[in-house]
Design a protein around this motif. Structure first.
Motif: not given
Length: 327
Positions: A165-191
């Motif tokens: 299994m994948y948790d698609m919301s987690r990997v989308t929001a945090n990146g693989y292995f939670d390496a991009a788990d930050s508000a700044d990284a998510r903001h850049e992705l949203r942009q």
């Protein structure tokens, strides 16, 4: 097929009647094409597999996944194999993909795709040859997370298996292995994604993200399945142009598995020892409560081994699990 199709004005789908799976057809089961609909009015296409010469009301299992695959690939293999073991099964294409309906094409949704599993339970419950009290679901890869999410909301589901299994919301929001788990990284992705929305609307077409590439080792494993004779299918997103670039927007904003800890029915999580995605199952297991929950680690297996490696997929264990809880 679906006795309530006309009542709900199901869309007439263009279904391929010829056997076009990436696996060999079994002579132990009957195969037919069927359709059903979800609560959002989307008509879904599925392959139904029934044990030959079966009588009475059977236990049933609905199967879907992996994320970006079609029913002619891994989900069909699982469904056919379980039918050989006495279960009536369906392998379905999720909304917006494969032979199923829904516009625009090639988009995923944590809500609608969870609903797709619940809609499959609607359909199975309506069949005369299915015992509505003995229905389970099975999700592979990203649809493993959807299956667990469906089990949290649908009390008719008596047993759930999530394979690799994948948790698609987690990997989308945090990146693989939670390496991009930050508000700044998510903001850049949203942009990036919202700029793409604007471009798509202006162009009148949804840009595709591209299918599976040949890159890091775990992506090489995907490539070896989706891009070769082993698993290639012309309707598979991962084998071809991939999802819409903006498809992941909703996963950034709507986390899955928020109520996994409230699931009372049985859940079996299966993952490969060497899978890059193993942490999704391990962390999901920590959320689940009760002695009817289990995590099974397959020695030596990687993520895609549990797509089609008959020596690695623990069908004996899966059948035993469903036999125990669908009775």
């Amino acid at each position: 097929n679906n006795p309530n199709a006309n009542r709900f004005m199901e869309e007439k789908l263009n279904l391929t009647e010829a056997w076009d799976k990436v696996f060999t057809q079994s002579d132990k089961v009957e195969h037919t094409k069927i359709t059903f609909h979800n609560r959002y009015g989307i008509t879904l296409a599925a392959d139904l597999y029934a044990p030959k010469n079966a009588t009475g009301k059977l236990p049933a299992v609905a199967v879907s996944g992996p994320f970006g695959a079609v029913k002619e690939q891994a989900s069909g293999l699982y469904a056919q194999t379980l039918a050989e073991r006495g279960f009536l099964t369906i392998a379905f294409d999720p909304s917006f993909t494969g032979e199923s309906g829904g516009q625009p094409r090639y988009v995923a949704s944590p809500d609608i795709n969870t609903e797709d599993f619940c809609a499959a339970v609607d359909y199975l419950s309506s069949r005369d040859d299915v015992d509505p009290g003995r229905i389970g679901i099975l999700g592979i890869c990203g649809w493993g997370g959807m299956a667990v999410n469906a089990a949290a909301v649908d009390t008719r589901i008596k047993a759930t298996v999530a394979a690799t299994m994948y948790d698609m919301s987690r990997v989308t929001a945090n990146g693989y292995f939670d390496a991009a788990d930050s508000a700044d990284a998510r903001h850049e992705l949203r942009q990036q994604l919202n700029e793409q929305r604007t471009e798509d609307y202006r162009n009148g077409v949804y840009a595709l993200a591209g299918g599976v590439a040949d890159a890091p080792q775990f992506v090489k494993d995907y490539h070896a399945y989706y891009k070769t004779k082993r698993g290639y299918h012309p309707r598979s997103l991962n084998s071809n142009g991939g999802w819409n670039k903006t498809s992941s927007l909703s996963f950034l904003n709507m986390p899955l598995l928020g109520y996994a800890g409230e699931i009372r029915s049985a859940v079996l999580l299966i993952h490969g020892e060497n899978a890059h995605s193993r942490y999704f199952s391990e962390d999901t297991r920590k959320k689940l409560k009760g002695d009817n929950k289990e995590l099974l680690i397959i020695p030596g297996a990687n993520h895609t081994d549990l797509y089609d490696n008959m020596e690695k997929i623990p069908f004996d264990k899966i059948a035993e699990f469903y036999g125990k809880y669908l009775r």
